[in-house]
Write a protein that holds these residues in place. Structure first.
Motif, PDB file in Angstrom:
ATOM      1  N   SER A 147       0.657  -1.088  -0.205  1.00  0.00           N
ATOM      2  CA  SER A 147       0.214  -0.078  -0.025  1.00  0.00           C
ATOM      3  C   SER A 147       0.580   1.102  -0.133  1.00  0.00           C
ATOM      4  O   SER A 147       2.322   1.059  -0.234  1.00  0.00           O
ATOM      5  CB  SER A 147      -0.906   0.092   1.293  1.00  0.00           C
ATOM      6  OG  SER A 147      -0.626  -0.049   2.688  1.00  0.00           O
ATOM      7  N   ASN A 148      -0.120   2.565  -0.533  1.00  0.00           N
ATOM      8  CA  ASN A 148       0.538   3.955  -0.462  1.00  0.00           C
ATOM      9  C   ASN A 148       0.181   4.619   0.839  1.00  0.00           C
ATOM     10  O   ASN A 148      -1.017   4.573   0.463  1.00  0.00           O
ATOM     11  CB  ASN A 148       0.081   4.251  -1.353  1.00  0.00           C
ATOM     12  CG  ASN A 148       0.974   5.533  -2.143  1.00  0.00           C
ATOM     13  OD1 ASN A 148       1.612   6.309  -1.834  1.00  0.00           O
ATOM     14  ND2 ASN A 148       0.260   5.949  -3.201  1.00  0.00           N
ATOM     15  N   PRO A 149       1.040   4.910   0.935  1.00  0.00           N
ATOM     16  CA  PRO A 149       2.812   4.678   1.364  1.00  0.00           C
ATOM     17  C   PRO A 149       3.357   4.372   2.604  1.00  0.00           C
ATOM     18  O   PRO A 149       3.744   4.327   3.148  1.00  0.00           O
ATOM     19  CB  PRO A 149       2.645   6.528   1.914  1.00  0.00           C
ATOM     20  CG  PRO A 149       1.459   7.164   2.784  1.00  0.00           C
ATOM     21  CD  PRO A 149       0.902   6.326   2.242  1.00  0.00           C
ATOM     22  N   ASN A 174      -1.348  -2.753  -8.503  1.00  0.00           N
ATOM     23  CA  ASN A 174      -0.817  -3.132  -8.748  1.00  0.00           C
ATOM     24  C   ASN A 174       0.313  -2.138  -8.885  1.00  0.00           C
ATOM     25  O   ASN A 174       1.560  -2.603  -9.617  1.00  0.00           O
ATOM     26  CB  ASN A 174      -0.609  -4.312  -9.807  1.00  0.00           C
ATOM     27  CG  ASN A 174       0.793  -5.442  -9.576  1.00  0.00           C
ATOM     28  OD1 ASN A 174       1.258  -5.807  -8.544  1.00  0.00           O
ATOM     29  ND2 ASN A 174       1.211  -6.688 -10.699  1.00  0.00           N
ATOM     30  N   THR A 175       0.199  -1.139  -8.947  1.00  0.00           N
ATOM     31  CA  THR A 175       1.021   0.377  -9.752  1.00  0.00           C
ATOM     32  C   THR A 175       2.573  -0.305  -8.720  1.00  0.00           C
ATOM     33  O   THR A 175       3.460   1.006  -9.244  1.00  0.00           O
ATOM     34  CB  THR A 175       0.599   1.146  -9.050  1.00  0.00           C
ATOM     35  OG1 THR A 175      -1.161   1.935  -9.644  1.00  0.00           O
ATOM     36  CG2 THR A 175       1.119   2.557  -9.589  1.00  0.00           C
ATOM     37  N   PHE A 176       2.683  -0.033  -7.221  1.00  0.00           N
ATOM     38  CA  PHE A 176       3.981   0.413  -6.686  1.00  0.00           C
ATOM     39  C   PHE A 176       4.802  -1.217  -7.392  1.00  0.00           C
ATOM     40  O   PHE A 176       6.335  -0.949  -7.598  1.00  0.00           O
ATOM     41  CB  PHE A 176       3.838  -0.077  -4.871  1.00  0.00           C
ATOM     42  CG  PHE A 176       3.768   0.838  -4.386  1.00  0.00           C
ATOM     43  CD1 PHE A 176       2.474   1.973  -5.174  1.00  0.00           C
ATOM     44  CD2 PHE A 176       4.347   0.869  -3.109  1.00  0.00           C
ATOM     45  CE1 PHE A 176       2.624   3.112  -4.666  1.00  0.00           C
ATOM     46  CE2 PHE A 176       3.925   2.141  -2.924  1.00  0.00           C
ATOM     47  CZ  PHE A 176       3.100   3.439  -2.917  1.00  0.00           C
ATOM     48  N   LEU A 177       4.756  -2.509  -7.673  1.00  0.00           N
ATOM     49  CA  LEU A 177       5.122  -3.144  -8.278  1.00  0.00           C
ATOM     50  C   LEU A 177       5.361  -3.513  -9.684  1.00  0.00           C
ATOM     51  O   LEU A 177       5.887  -3.760  -9.957  1.00  0.00           O
ATOM     52  CB  LEU A 177       4.806  -4.934  -7.703  1.00  0.00           C
ATOM     53  CG  LEU A 177       5.574  -4.593  -5.319  1.00  0.00           C
ATOM     54  CD1 LEU A 177       4.525  -6.327  -5.647  1.00  0.00           C
ATOM     55  CD2 LEU A 177       6.411  -4.461  -5.268  1.00  0.00           C
ATOM     56  N   SER A 326       3.989  11.100  -7.372  1.00  0.00           N
ATOM     57  CA  SER A 326       4.751  10.170  -7.976  1.00  0.00           C
ATOM     58  C   SER A 326       5.765  10.000  -8.198  1.00  0.00           C
ATOM     59  O   SER A 326       6.331   9.706  -6.959  1.00  0.00           O
ATOM     60  CB  SER A 326       4.676  10.778  -9.874  1.00  0.00           C
ATOM     61  OG  SER A 326       4.314   9.834 -10.825  1.00  0.00           O
ATOM     62  N   LEU A 327       6.074   8.504  -8.521  1.00  0.00           N
ATOM     63  CA  LEU A 327       6.464   7.176  -8.247  1.00  0.00           C
ATOM     64  C   LEU A 327       7.295   6.333  -9.143  1.00  0.00           C
ATOM     65  O   LEU A 327       6.637   6.906 -10.468  1.00  0.00           O
ATOM     66  CB  LEU A 327       6.644   6.222  -7.652  1.00  0.00           C
ATOM     67  CG  LEU A 327       5.172   5.951  -7.704  1.00  0.00           C
ATOM     68  CD1 LEU A 327       4.918   4.227  -7.745  1.00  0.00           C
ATOM     69  CD2 LEU A 327       4.801   6.114  -6.485  1.00  0.00           C
ATOM     70  N   GLY A 328       8.121   5.902  -9.374  1.00  0.00           N
ATOM     71  CA  GLY A 328       8.275   4.540 -10.213  1.00  0.00           C
ATOM     72  C   GLY A 328       9.264   5.190 -11.503  1.00  0.00           C
ATOM     73  O   GLY A 328       9.636   4.261 -12.834  1.00  0.00           O
TER      74      GLY A 328
HETATM   75  C1  LIG Z   1      -0.434   7.349  -9.336  1.00  0.00           C
HETATM   76  C2  LIG Z   1      -1.356   6.481  -8.824  1.00  0.00           C
HETATM   77  C3  LIG Z   1      -2.767   6.100  -9.225  1.00  0.00           C
HETATM   78  C4  LIG Z   1      -3.412   6.975 -10.208  1.00  0.00           C
HETATM   79  O1  LIG Z   1      -3.021   7.436 -11.248  1.00  0.00           O
HETATM   80  P1  LIG Z   1      -3.298   8.259 -12.158  1.00  0.00           P
HETATM   81  O2  LIG Z   1      -1.735   7.999 -13.340  1.00  0.00           O
HETATM   82  O3  LIG Z   1      -1.939   9.339 -11.115  1.00  0.00           O
HETATM   83  O4  LIG Z   1      -3.856   8.716 -12.181  1.00  0.00           O
HETATM   84  C5  LIG Z   1      -3.616   5.206  -8.083  1.00  0.00           C
HETATM   85  N1  LIG Z   1      -3.074   4.152  -7.684  1.00  0.00           N
HETATM   86  C6  LIG Z   1      -1.668   4.061  -7.335  1.00  0.00           C
HETATM   87  C7  LIG Z   1      -0.799   2.928  -5.837  1.00  0.00           C
HETATM   88  C8  LIG Z   1      -0.835   5.319  -8.095  1.00  0.00           C
HETATM   89  O5  LIG Z   1       0.277   5.627  -7.343  1.00  0.00           O
END
Ligand SMILES: *Cc1c(COP(=O)(O)O)cnc(C)c1O
Length: 386
Positions: A147-149, A174-177, A326-328
Motif C-alpha cells: 500500500s501507498n505510502p 499493482n502500481t507499486f510493483l 509520483s513515483l517509479g
Molecule cells: C498514481 C497512482 C494512482 C493514480 O494514477 P494517475 O495516473 O495519477 O491517475 C493510482 N494508484 C496508485 C497506487 C498510484 O500510485
C-alpha cells in the motif's frame, strides 16, 4: 512468468509487426479516424476513441505481462479506477482498503456519497473487520499491495479466495510493483490495474493507466464502457509508455538494488524513528511479500525524528532527490504524503491510516547508489540541526 521471460516479452512487444514498411518498432498511429473498405465494410479500427493500433499494441503487451486476456489502456490511472466503477449499481457494495492511494480513496468516497454504490472502508489486515465486510456480500473488493505510502502487504491469494466464496470480484492496484514483481491474476484476482504513469512508463513523462482482466467477457464489458465514457488513452501516450515498458524489467532490477541499500542505510540512521520497507525481515508483511512478489520493490517510507520541522529541513537540504509527487521514474523522488499525495483524505481518515506529519515517502531512482546515499546523509544530518 519468470522475470527473465517478462524481460523478453517486454522488449519484444510490437517488434517487427508492421506489415506495410517493415518498421522494426511499432509505428505510432495518430489518425483519429480510419476509412471503411467500402459500404458497411469496416476494418479492424474505425475511430481512435474506440480502438487505435498503437494503443492496442501497448494494451496487448501489458495483458501479456499480467497474464490476462484483455488489456484496456486509459488516459490516467484514476480513469482506470473509474472504469472499474462502471461495473457497480446503486445496490452494490464495494470494499476498499483504509490506506489505499489517496486519489482512489477520494473517488470511491465521493461516488458513494452520491449513492452510486455502497462503500465499506476496512483495514484489510484486520481479519475480523474484513470478514465482517465480506459477510455483507460485496460486489467488488479493491486491494492495493504493497500500500501507498506505508507499504502494508495483504495476502492477495488468501483474501481473493475469501472474496470469491461470497461472490465478490477482486481488483488489485499493482502500481507499486508492476508485473515484473507481482502478477495478481496468477494469485486469483479478477482484475489488475495500474497507473502506468509510474514504473510501467518509468520516465515521468506520461500520465496513463491500464486495466487487465483475467476473463475475456469481463474485459469486453470494460472495453465497451471505456469507449462509451471516453476514457481511453491517446496514441502518443501509448507509444511512449510502450517504449518505457521495454526496459521495465532492467530498470526494476536497478531500482531494487538501490532500494535495498537505501533501506539499510536509513534503518540505522539516528535521525530516523522508523523505516517502512517490506524487505526487512521484521516488517509485518515480509513473509507474505516474499511469497507473492518476486522482489520487494523500490518504494519505502520513513518517519523523521523531530516531526514536520525536521522533514522541512531534510527537504531543503537535498539536491539529488526532487520534492515531487509520483513515483517509479528513473529519477529519485521524495514526497510528504500528508500534504501531497494524501491531501485528498480528511485528517481523521489519514491518521486512521497511520499517515502522520513526520512521514516521508521515497521512490528510489536508478542513479549511482553512492550519490543517492550521500544526498540522504547530508539532508538527514541537516534535518536535526536547530
Ligand atoms: C498514481 C497512482 C494512482 C493514480 O494514477 P494517475 O495516473 O495519477 O491517475 C493510482 N494508484 C496508485 C497506487 C498510484 O500510485
Amino acid at each position: 512468468m519468470s522475470i527473465n521471460k517478462i524481460t523478453t516479452a517486454a522488449v519484444q512487444a510490437g517488434i517487427n509487426t508492421d506489415q506495410h514498411h517493415g518498421a522494426v518498432v511499432a509505428p505510432i498511429y495518430l489518425s483519429s479516424t480510419y476509412s471503411l473498405k467500402g459500404f458497411n465494410d469496416k476494418r479492424e479500427f474505425d475511430y481512435s476513441r474506440t480502438g487505435n493500433p498503437t494503443r492496442a499494441t501497448f494494451a496487448q503487451a501489458i495483458a501479456t505481462l499480467e497474464q490476462g486476456s484483455v488489456g484496456i489502456v486509459t488516459s490516467t490511472g484514476m480513469a482506470a479506477v473509474h472504469l472499474i466503477c462502471q461495473l457497480l449499481s446503486t445496490e452494490d457494495l464495494v470494499v476498499i482498503p483504509h490506506d489505499c492511494y489517496g486519489g482512489s480513496f477520494r473517488l470511491f468516497t465521493h461516488l458513494a456519497k452520491r449513492d452510486l454504490f455502497k462503500l465499506i472502508v476496512v483495514d484489510q489486515n484486520d481479519e475480523e473487520a474484513l470478514a465482517k465486510a465480506l459477510a455483507q456480500k460485496p460486489k467488488l473488493v479493491l486491494l492495493e499491495s504493497p500500500s501507498n505510502p506505508l507499504l502494508r502487504v495483504v495476502d492477495i491469494e488468501q483474501v481473493t479466495k475469501a472474496c470469491h466464496t461470497v461472490g465478490a470480484l477482486v481488483a488489485v492496484d499493482n502500481t507499486f510493483l508492476s508485473p515484473a514483481l507481482q502478477q495478481p491474476l496468477l494469485l486469483g484476482a479478477d482484475i489488475v490495474f495500474h497507473s502506468t504513469t509510474k514504473y510501467i512508463n518509468g520516465h515521468s513523462d506520461v500520465v496513463g493507466g491500464v486495466v487487465v482482466t483475467k476473463e475475456q467477457a469481463l474485459g469486453e464489458e470494460l472495453a465497451w464502457w471505456a469507449n462509451c465514457i471516453g476514457i481511453t488513452g491517446s496514441a502518443f501516450d501509448s507509444f511512449l509508455a510502450l517504449r518505457g515498458l521495454k526496459t521495465l524489467p532492467v530498470r526494476i532490477k536497478q531500482h531494487q538494488e538501490n532500494a535495498v541499500q537505501v533501506a539499510a542505510f536509513l534503518k540505522n540512521h539516528p535521525a530516523i524513528d522508523v523505516v517502512y520497507y517490506p524487505g526487512f525481515t521484521d516488517h509485518p508483511g515480509h513473509d507474505i511479500a516474499k511469497k507473492q512478489q518476486s522482489g520487494f520493490g523500490a518504494m519505502l517510507s520513513f518517519e523523521v525524528t523531530g516531526g514536520v520541522n525536521s522533514v522541512k529541513k531534510l527537504f531543503d537540504n537535498l539536491t539529488l532527490f526532487t520534492l515531487a509527487q509520483s513515483l517509479g521514474g528513473v529519477e529519485s523522488l521524495i514526497s510528504h504524503p500528508q500534504t501531497m499525495t494524501h491531501a485528498g483524505m480528511d485528517e481523521a481518515a489519514r491518521l486512521e491510516a497511520g499517515i502522520r506529519d513526520s512521514l516521508v515517502r521515497i521512490s528510489v531512482g536508478i542513479e549511482d547508489i553512492d550519490d543517492i546515499l550521500a544526498d540522504l546523509a547530508y539532508g538527514l544530518e541537516q534535518s536535526q540541526n536547530a
